[in-house]
Design a protein around this motif. Structure first.
Motif, short mmCIF file in Angstrom:
data_model
loop_
_atom_site.label_atom_id
_atom_site.label_comp_id
_atom_site.label_asym_id
_atom_site.label_seq_id
_atom_site.Cartn_x
_atom_site.Cartn_y
_atom_site.Cartn_z
N VAL A 12 0.82 8.73 16.90
CA VAL A 12 0.29 7.87 17.97
C VAL A 12 0.13 6.44 17.48
CG1 VAL A 12 -1.75 7.41 19.38
CG2 VAL A 12 -0.83 9.73 19.25
N ILE A 13 -0.29 6.25 16.24
CA ILE A 13 -0.46 4.91 15.69
C ILE A 13 0.85 4.13 15.76
CG2 ILE A 13 -0.84 3.61 13.55
CD1 ILE A 13 -2.98 5.68 12.82
N VAL A 14 1.93 4.77 15.34
CA VAL A 14 3.23 4.10 15.34
C VAL A 14 3.72 3.85 16.77
CG1 VAL A 14 5.66 4.27 14.67
CG2 VAL A 14 3.87 4.98 13.08
N VAL A 15 3.59 4.85 17.63
CA VAL A 15 4.03 4.69 19.02
C VAL A 15 3.28 3.54 19.69
CG1 VAL A 15 4.06 5.76 21.30
CG2 VAL A 15 4.78 7.08 19.30
N ALA A 16 1.97 3.49 19.45
CA ALA A 16 1.18 2.40 20.03
C ALA A 16 1.63 1.05 19.48
CB ALA A 16 -0.30 2.63 19.73
N SER A 17 1.96 1.01 18.18
CA SER A 17 2.43 -0.24 17.56
C SER A 17 3.76 -0.67 18.16
CB SER A 17 2.58 -0.07 16.04
OG SER A 17 1.34 0.27 15.45
N THR A 68 0.83 -1.20 0.00
CA THR A 68 0.00 0.00 0.00
C THR A 68 0.86 1.25 0.00
OG1 THR A 68 -1.77 -1.14 1.20
CG2 THR A 68 -1.78 1.27 1.27
N SER A 69 1.91 1.25 0.79
CA SER A 69 2.78 2.42 0.88
C SER A 69 3.48 2.71 -0.45
CB SER A 69 3.84 2.21 1.97
OG SER A 69 4.75 1.19 1.60
N GLU A 70 3.76 1.66 -1.22
CA GLU A 70 4.47 1.85 -2.48
C GLU A 70 3.60 2.52 -3.54
OE1 GLU A 70 7.78 1.39 -3.61
OE2 GLU A 70 7.87 1.56 -1.44
N ALA A 71 2.30 2.54 -3.34
CA ALA A 71 1.40 3.20 -4.29
C ALA A 71 1.22 4.67 -3.98
CB ALA A 71 0.04 2.50 -4.30
N LEU A 72 1.79 5.13 -2.86
CA LEU A 72 1.56 6.50 -2.41
C LEU A 72 2.86 7.29 -2.45
CD1 LEU A 72 -0.63 5.63 0.69
CD2 LEU A 72 -1.41 6.20 -1.62
N PRO A 73 2.93 8.36 -3.24
CA PRO A 73 4.15 9.16 -3.32
C PRO A 73 4.55 9.71 -1.96
CG PRO A 73 2.62 9.77 -5.06
CD PRO A 73 1.87 8.87 -4.12
N GLY A 74 5.84 9.58 -1.65
CA GLY A 74 6.34 10.11 -0.40
C GLY A 74 6.41 9.10 0.72
N ILE A 75 5.69 7.98 0.59
CA ILE A 75 5.69 6.95 1.63
C ILE A 75 6.66 5.85 1.23
CG2 ILE A 75 4.29 5.40 3.00
CD1 ILE A 75 3.61 8.35 3.23
N SER A 76 7.61 5.58 2.08
CA SER A 76 8.65 4.60 1.78
C SER A 76 8.21 3.20 2.18
CB SER A 76 9.94 4.96 2.53
OG SER A 76 10.85 3.89 2.50
N GLY A 77 8.26 2.28 1.22
CA GLY A 77 7.97 0.88 1.53
C GLY A 77 8.95 0.31 2.52
N GLY A 78 10.21 0.75 2.44
CA GLY A 78 11.21 0.30 3.39
C GLY A 78 10.90 0.75 4.80
N THR A 79 10.40 1.96 4.93
CA THR A 79 10.01 2.47 6.25
C THR A 79 8.89 1.63 6.84
OG1 THR A 79 10.65 4.74 5.70
CG2 THR A 79 9.07 4.46 7.49
N VAL A 80 7.88 1.34 6.03
CA VAL A 80 6.75 0.54 6.51
C VAL A 80 7.21 -0.89 6.83
CG1 VAL A 80 4.48 -0.38 5.91
CG2 VAL A 80 5.09 1.95 5.24
N ALA A 81 8.13 -1.43 6.02
CA ALA A 81 8.66 -2.76 6.30
C ALA A 81 9.38 -2.79 7.65
CB ALA A 81 9.61 -3.19 5.18
N LEU A 82 10.11 -1.72 7.96
CA LEU A 82 10.74 -1.61 9.27
C LEU A 82 9.69 -1.56 10.37
CD1 LEU A 82 13.72 0.90 8.90
CD2 LEU A 82 13.84 -1.40 9.88
N MET A 83 8.65 -0.78 10.13
CA MET A 83 7.63 -0.55 11.14
C MET A 83 6.88 -1.85 11.48
SD MET A 83 4.52 2.24 11.10
CE MET A 83 3.54 1.38 9.88
N VAL A 84 6.61 -2.67 10.46
CA VAL A 84 5.83 -3.90 10.69
C VAL A 84 6.73 -5.11 10.95
CG1 VAL A 84 3.90 -3.07 9.31
CG2 VAL A 84 5.70 -4.44 8.21
N GLY A 85 8.06 -4.88 11.04
CA GLY A 85 8.98 -5.96 11.37
C GLY A 85 9.30 -6.91 10.25
N LEU A 86 9.16 -6.47 9.00
CA LEU A 86 9.44 -7.33 7.85
C LEU A 86 10.78 -7.06 7.20
CD1 LEU A 86 6.20 -7.70 5.65
CD2 LEU A 86 7.52 -9.52 6.74
#
Length: 308
Positions: free
Chosen positions: A281-286, A20-38
């Protein structure tokens, strides 16, 4: 986590977040992969797959290397990689069809939400190595933050949709997938190929998609081995660099900017800041939930070992 149906679904959902992040300009797929532990699983798995394929192509025809190729494939956590890639592909298509237009119609609020998400995500690579940062680590991160800040402020080009151009652009964009802080969609946007690529996905333009996928595979094969080596042999320094890249990339998510990256007057400040706070807050809670879950698992494992 055991390879059960639940774990497969969980990994597919995590991959979907990256797609999902890769379809949105400015959002890094690598960042989201870090966030979700992948992140480590994806980079390590892709690296071993590339090595295994290379062994089969270069060594097996000569009568050797088959066992070494199989050994590379055995090191891949297929129970994580395959569901994550499937989830990533489906989510990328769905996001291109439904979510990207919504973001385009509410860009300021969407970017505010993503700004908060990425800002909070800086904590993940910052603490990922479990080591204390020294002065030169901060300086190195600052250098790469400045580089990322500069790159995300470049004006967009308008390249033609020639197959060769699409192939090269896809190879470059996929590198951003494995580099937190850099967005593949943002790179396509800077090259003037974001809209054509989204249109190709929406209309299922097979020739365009085939060339794009081939470019992605080529770029990933060339780049992922380098990153795998760095993560395995220079983990802390690599995370320092990734932290800097993520910090500098926040420029691309500043809510008050035009499509040409010009800073605009700040409007609807309360609502915009509320979306930023929500993302944070979403990320901190995660992160808190993940740390508590991990601590509980370690406590249970320790208790079981003592009982035995």
């Amino acid at each position: 986590m055991a390879n059960s149906v639940g774990s497969y679904i969980f990994n597919a959902v995590r991959g979907g977040a990256v797609g999902t992040s890769e379809a949105l300009p400015g959002i890094s797929g690598g960042t989201v992969a870090l966030m979700v532990g992948l992140y480590d699983k994806l980079i390590g798995g892709a690296g071993h797959v590339v090595s295994g394929i290379k062994r089969y192509v270069t060594d097996v025809p000569r009568g050797r290397g088959k066992d070494r190729a199989r050994e590379q494939f055995r090191q891949v956590d297929w129970g994580v990689l395959i569901p994550a890639l499937i989830g990533m592909a489906f989510a990328l298509i769905l996001a291109a069809v439904f979510l990207a237009p919504l973001v385009e119609s509410h860009t300021q609020y969407a970017y505010a939400l993503f700004f908060g998400l990425v800002l909070a995500c800086l904590w993940i690579p910052y603490t990922g190595a479990g080591k204390t940062w020294k002065a030169w680590h901060y300086l190195l991160a600052l250098v790469f933050a400045a580089l990322s800040f500069f790159l995300t402020g470049l004006p967009g080009a308008n390249l033609p949709t020639h197959p060769v151009v699409v192939f090269i652009a896809a190879a470059v964009a996929i590198c951003a997938l494995v580099l937190p802080g850099l967005s593949g969609s943002f790179i396509l946007l800077a090259l003037g190929l974001y809209e054509p690529t989204m249109a190709a996905l929406r209309s299922v333009d097979i020739p365009y998609i085939a060339v794009f996928v081939l470019g992605m595979i080529t770029g990933l094969a060339l780049f992922v081995k380098v990153l795998q080596f760095l993560l395995e042999n220079h983990h802390h320094v690599t995370l320092v660099v990734l932290t800097g890249l993520m910090a500098g990339s926040l420029r691309a998510l500043w809510p008050w900017q035009s499509e040409e990256r010009e800073i605009l007057p700040m409007t609807d400040v309360p609502v915009t800041l509320a979306f930023t706070a929500l993302g944070f807050v979403i990320v901190v809670a995660s992160i808190v939930w993940e740390h508590r879950t991990r601590a509980q698992r370690e406590h249970e494992a320790g208790h079981q070992s003592v009982s035995v």
